[in-house]
Motif scaffolding. Structure first.
Motif, PDB file in Angstrom:
ATOM      1  N   ALA A   1     -27.995  -9.591   6.097  1.00 34.63           N
ATOM      2  CA  ALA A   1     -27.151 -10.827   5.699  1.00 34.63           C
ATOM      3  C   ALA A   1     -25.818 -10.431   5.170  1.00 34.63           C
ATOM      4  N   VAL A   2     -24.819 -10.942   5.532  1.00 39.67           N
ATOM      5  CA  VAL A   2     -23.699 -10.384   4.718  1.00 39.67           C
ATOM      6  C   VAL A   2     -22.721 -11.734   4.509  1.00 39.67           C
ATOM      7  N   ALA A   3     -22.433 -11.518   3.137  1.00 36.36           N
ATOM      8  CA  ALA A   3     -21.505 -12.596   2.425  1.00 36.36           C
ATOM      9  C   ALA A   3     -20.313 -12.108   1.920  1.00 36.36           C
ATOM     10  N   VAL A   4     -19.119 -12.614   2.117  1.00 34.92           N
ATOM     11  CA  VAL A   4     -17.901 -12.145   1.413  1.00 34.92           C
ATOM     12  C   VAL A   4     -17.788 -13.169   0.327  1.00 34.92           C
ATOM     13  N   ALA A   5     -17.501 -12.208  -0.704  1.00 37.14           N
ATOM     14  CA  ALA A   5     -17.731 -12.803  -2.109  1.00 37.14           C
ATOM     15  C   ALA A   5     -15.823 -12.785  -2.391  1.00 37.14           C
ATOM     16  N   ASP A   6     -15.227 -12.271  -1.947  1.00 41.10           N
ATOM     17  CA  ASP A   6     -13.795 -12.259  -2.168  1.00 41.10           C
ATOM     18  C   ASP A   6     -12.918 -11.575  -1.020  1.00 41.10           C
TER      19      ASP A   6
ATOM     20  N   THR B   1     -12.695 -13.331   7.772  1.00 37.85           N
ATOM     21  CA  THR B   1     -13.492 -13.326   9.133  1.00 37.85           C
ATOM     22  C   THR B   1     -13.925 -11.837   9.456  1.00 37.85           C
ATOM     23  N   GLU B   2     -13.068 -10.984   9.383  1.00 46.78           N
ATOM     24  CA  GLU B   2     -13.024  -9.678   9.974  1.00 46.78           C
ATOM     25  C   GLU B   2     -14.048  -8.916   9.134  1.00 46.78           C
ATOM     26  N   LEU B   3     -13.962  -9.103   7.678  1.00 45.25           N
ATOM     27  CA  LEU B   3     -15.164  -8.705   7.007  1.00 45.25           C
ATOM     28  C   LEU B   3     -16.747  -8.914   7.173  1.00 45.25           C
ATOM     29  N   ARG B   4     -16.514 -10.428   7.541  1.00 43.20           N
ATOM     30  CA  ARG B   4     -17.936 -11.129   7.455  1.00 43.20           C
ATOM     31  C   ARG B   4     -18.502 -10.233   9.047  1.00 43.20           C
ATOM     32  N   ARG B   5     -17.662 -10.042   9.854  1.00 36.60           N
ATOM     33  CA  ARG B   5     -18.197  -9.638  11.293  1.00 36.60           C
ATOM     34  C   ARG B   5     -18.426  -8.077  11.329  1.00 36.60           C
ATOM     35  N   GLU B   6     -17.430  -7.236  10.477  1.00 34.35           N
ATOM     36  CA  GLU B   6     -17.672  -5.875  10.642  1.00 34.35           C
ATOM     37  C   GLU B   6     -18.135  -5.216   9.641  1.00 34.35           C
ATOM     38  N   ALA B   7     -18.283  -5.906   8.142  1.00 37.13           N
ATOM     39  CA  ALA B   7     -18.892  -5.152   6.928  1.00 37.13           C
ATOM     40  C   ALA B   7     -20.298  -4.544   7.378  1.00 37.13           C
ATOM     41  N   GLY B   8     -21.189  -5.371   7.708  1.00 38.54           N
ATOM     42  CA  GLY B   8     -22.590  -4.929   8.060  1.00 38.54           C
ATOM     43  C   GLY B   8     -22.653  -3.737   8.964  1.00 38.54           C
TER      44      GLY B   8
END
Length: 157
Positions: free
Chosen positions: A101-106, A40-47
């Motif tokens: 677009a952001v997708a968390v692979a792992d 959830t954090e990575l989906r929100r913050e990575a971009g």
């Protein structure tokens, strides 16, 4: 008397096995919850993090690059240290990365791999028409305390 002792030992062993199983289930559940929190954090913050690393303006490049350095770690940070010590490439007034677009692979509680599709707009210093590119990257993140830092990037397309 001997039968009572055997029953007591067997009951103790059964209780110990049940407690160990319960502890295992609780640990797995906590680990799953931590992994889901990381996703959830990575989906929100990575971009946002990637945009801050790859965006730079000629007027504010020192602050932009300092912010970018703070969002990177490990070999990736060492490899790009020289690049982050200078202004945008010759002829560029501004480079802006937008994460489309952001997708968390792992993801685990401590690291994650994210695929990001982005738009890069390079605005020339001579007021010519900006150049727009579409890029996709895979980005490796590691947790550093309570925040995520980039430790690797590979261009996909």
């Amino acid at each position: 008397m001997r039968t009572a002792a055997i029953v007591g030992v067997v009951a103790g062993v059964v209780v110990a096995v049940l407690i160990a199983a319960l502890v295992g289930v609780l640990r797995a559940s906590a680990s799953d919850a931590a992994d889901e929190r990381a996703r959830t954090e990575l989906r929100r913050e990575a971009g946002r993090i990637v945009a801050q690393i790859f965006s730079v303006d000629a007027a504010t490049w020192r602050a932009d690059r300092a912010r970018a350095r703070g969002l990177m770690a490990g070999e990736f940070a060492a490899r790009y240290a020289a690049e982050l010590g200078r202004p945008p490439a010759d002829g560029a007034r501004r480079i802006t990365w937008t994460s489309d677009a952001v997708a968390v692979a792992d993801a685990t509680a401590e690291s994650g791999d994210v695929v990001i599709a982005g738009t890069v707009v390079t605005t020339p210093a001579d007021a010519a028409t900006p150049v727009t590119e579409k890029l996709s990257v895979t980005v490796r993140f590691d947790r550093d305390g309570d925040r995520w830092v980039v430790t690797g990037v590979d261009v996909v397309s």
